[in-house]
Motif scaffolding. Structure first.
Motif, PDB file in Angstrom:
ATOM      1  N   GLN A 295       0.940  -1.136  -0.100  1.00  0.00           N
ATOM      2  CA  GLN A 295      -0.018  -0.105  -0.285  1.00  0.00           C
ATOM      3  C   GLN A 295       0.879   1.344  -0.114  1.00  0.00           C
ATOM      4  OE1 GLN A 295      -3.588   0.328   0.048  1.00  0.00           O
ATOM      5  NE2 GLN A 295      -2.846   2.329  -0.767  1.00  0.00           N
ATOM      6  N   ASP A 296       1.967   1.349   0.775  1.00  0.00           N
ATOM      7  CA  ASP A 296       2.816   2.394   0.675  1.00  0.00           C
ATOM      8  C   ASP A 296       3.418   2.822  -0.536  1.00  0.00           C
ATOM      9  OD1 ASP A 296       4.647   4.206   1.940  1.00  0.00           O
ATOM     10  OD2 ASP A 296       6.340   2.792   1.612  1.00  0.00           O
ATOM     11  N   ALA A 297       3.941   1.501  -1.283  1.00  0.00           N
ATOM     12  CA  ALA A 297       4.478   1.579  -2.770  1.00  0.00           C
ATOM     13  C   ALA A 297       3.233   2.217  -3.521  1.00  0.00           C
ATOM     14  CB  ALA A 297       5.062   0.352  -3.034  1.00  0.00           C
ATOM     15  N   LEU A 298       2.303   1.918  -3.374  1.00  0.00           N
ATOM     16  CA  LEU A 298       1.078   2.339  -4.452  1.00  0.00           C
ATOM     17  C   LEU A 298       0.766   3.945  -3.971  1.00  0.00           C
ATOM     18  CD1 LEU A 298      -1.286   2.031  -6.281  1.00  0.00           C
ATOM     19  CD2 LEU A 298      -2.778   1.472  -4.446  1.00  0.00           C
ATOM     20  N   ASN A 299       1.052   4.158  -2.610  1.00  0.00           N
ATOM     21  CA  ASN A 299       0.754   5.476  -2.218  1.00  0.00           C
ATOM     22  C   ASN A 299       1.608   6.585  -2.910  1.00  0.00           C
ATOM     23  OD1 ASN A 299      -1.330   4.543  -0.705  1.00  0.00           O
ATOM     24  ND2 ASN A 299      -0.238   4.840   1.312  1.00  0.00           N
ATOM     25  N   ARG A 300       2.975   6.030  -2.907  1.00  0.00           N
ATOM     26  CA  ARG A 300       4.045   6.832  -3.619  1.00  0.00           C
ATOM     27  C   ARG A 300       4.231   6.996  -5.097  1.00  0.00           C
ATOM     28  NH1 ARG A 300       8.379   4.685  -2.475  1.00  0.00           N
ATOM     29  NH2 ARG A 300       7.768   2.863  -1.221  1.00  0.00           N
ATOM     30  N   TRP A 301       3.746   5.856  -5.882  1.00  0.00           N
ATOM     31  CA  TRP A 301       3.965   5.654  -7.089  1.00  0.00           C
ATOM     32  C   TRP A 301       2.871   5.970  -7.976  1.00  0.00           C
ATOM     33  CZ3 TRP A 301       8.512   5.083  -9.540  1.00  0.00           C
ATOM     34  CH2 TRP A 301       9.603   4.800  -8.573  1.00  0.00           C
TER      35      TRP A 301
ATOM     36  N   PRO B 124      -4.677   5.992  -3.703  1.00  0.00           N
ATOM     37  CA  PRO B 124      -4.468   7.396  -2.747  1.00  0.00           C
ATOM     38  C   PRO B 124      -5.262   8.652  -3.415  1.00  0.00           C
ATOM     39  CG  PRO B 124      -2.484   7.021  -3.772  1.00  0.00           C
ATOM     40  CD  PRO B 124      -3.501   5.714  -4.151  1.00  0.00           C
ATOM     41  N   ASP B 125      -6.314   8.539  -3.953  1.00  0.00           N
ATOM     42  CA  ASP B 125      -7.199   9.685  -4.378  1.00  0.00           C
ATOM     43  C   ASP B 125      -8.445   9.883  -4.104  1.00  0.00           C
ATOM     44  OD1 ASP B 125      -8.059  11.436  -5.864  1.00  0.00           O
ATOM     45  OD2 ASP B 125      -7.887  10.846  -7.959  1.00  0.00           O
ATOM     46  N   PRO B 126      -8.739  10.932  -3.010  1.00  0.00           N
ATOM     47  CA  PRO B 126      -9.973  11.019  -2.416  1.00  0.00           C
ATOM     48  C   PRO B 126     -11.172  11.448  -3.527  1.00  0.00           C
ATOM     49  CG  PRO B 126      -8.430  12.751  -1.737  1.00  0.00           C
ATOM     50  CD  PRO B 126      -7.726  11.910  -2.239  1.00  0.00           C
TER      51      PRO B 126
END
Ligand code: BYC
Length: 327
Positions: free
Chosen positions: A199-205, A259-261
């Protein structure tokens, strides 16, 4: 040459000649014929292709760095073998693309010199760091996924050598995307820590991946002409939309959150509405301010310097063979 430039001091017959050639060229493009290296083409068409193909080639070569960095640290022999093969594929893509650009009258040395001097661009995505193993899976899933979305239409780009290079590249990119998604899938089926890493990788990429398609259409100086000459077959925004529509269900299937509201399904357009990347950050990275841009250029310059003896030896060998043949 453009007829507007010629019209000031040039004989009318020359203007007419170029106007006719331009009209014939545009008719061939409109009929979806491939333009080949020896065909007449407008200077601006040639220049745009050299720019786009060489940037594309540089991206493949610089793109080897973040992944190459993880070959020794991949978590199993199987993952190492896959990653090694993928990085080698990227080198091959760079070479086909340099060859395609050379058919337009530039040389690989000129293109390399422009990259090493910081004059030529490469994709902004490679100026972000790969911090964990999950980043490697995510690059395959998102970065190669975005690359396929952009490159499948380029198999029908109007310049023959570029289109043909794309056919093989797309086949390989498809494997790259699948192995990346499979690596992220494995993390999501693992421990809570492994899933959190994914999840952290998806958030950054996520946002840098959306930037790969280039600026919004209304801020893209090259799109209109490139669409007209069928160098590009889709606009930046159209491809970005397709990428989001395909990727969101893939994230959902493995329990990850984009990660997009602002992300929501829009029934009317039969696609997702989504937020915009930080375009100020994009332009800063385009201009060379990426988080690891200096490291990337230092690595390329070192590789060039370290490889000098190989180039010298190859040239000396070729010269010896030529002398022998002449004797
Ligand atoms: N990064 O008018 P625009 C890969 C520049 S490799 C940096 O829309 P255009 C992979 C653009 O150059 C993937 N610069 O331009 C490899 C222009 O500046 P200049 C690489 C960008 O050309 C290894 C200015 O912004 N793919 O997948 O019509 C491992 C205005 O933009 C970027 C390709 O190269 C960017 N993201 O459209 C894993 C595909 N975006 O040159 C994976 C081929 C824009 O006028 N290229 N700029 O000073 C294209 O399709 C198009 O060139 C673009 C941009 C869609 C990228």
């Amino acid at each position: 040459m453009y007829t507007t430039e010629l019209s000031r001091n040039t004989a009318p017959s020359v203007v007419c000649d170029d106007a006719e050639r331009l009209a014939a060229f545009e008719a061939r493009v409109a009929a979806d014929e491939f333009i080949e290296p020896k065909d007449w083409m407008p200077d601006a068409y040639r220049k745009t292709l050299v720019r786009q193909i060489s940037q594309h080639a540089h991206s493949e070569i610089v793109g080897m760095l973040p992944e190459g960095n993880w070959i020794g640290r991949a978590p199993s022999l199987r993952r190492k073998a896959i990653l090694l093969a993928k990085v080698q594929d990227e080198a091959g893509h760079g070479l086909y693309l340099y060859c395609a650009a050379e058919t337009l009258g530039t040389s690989r040395d000129e293109m390399t010199a422009a990259l090493l001097a910081g004059k030529a661009k490469y994709s902004t995505i490679f100026n972000y760091p790969t911090l964990t193993w999950a980043d490697i899976g995510t690059i395959g899933w998102l970065v190669d996924g975005a690359a396929i979305m952009n490159q499948v239409p380029l198999q029908r780009t109007s310049y023959g050598p570029y289109a043909r290079a794309m056919v093989r590249i797309c086949k390989e990119e498809s494997f790259h995307q699948r192995q990346g998604y499979e690596a992220v899938m494995a993390l999501c089926a693992g421990t809570p820590e492994q899933k959190a890493m994914a999840q952290d990788a998806l958030n950054r990429w996520w946002w840098p991946s959306l930037m790969m398609f280039g600026p919004p259409d209304d801020a893209s100086p090259n799109t209109e002409q490139s669409m007209r000459w069928r160098i590009k077959r889709d606009t930046n925004d159209a491809l970005r939309q397709k990428f989001v529509d395909v990727t969101v269900p893939q994230a959902e299937a493995i329990g990850l959150t984009i990660p997009d509201p602002a992300l929501r399904w829009n029934e009317d357009k039969d696609g997702y509405d989504f937020g915009q990347p930080d375009w100020d950050e994009f332009w800063a990275v385009v201009k060379g301010d990426g988080p690891v841009a200096a490291d990337r250029m230092a690595a390329r310059n070192k590789a060039w310097d370290d490889g000098a003896w190989v180039r010298d030896a190859a040239i000396a060998h070729a010269e010896k063979r030529a002398l022998k043949r002449a004797a």
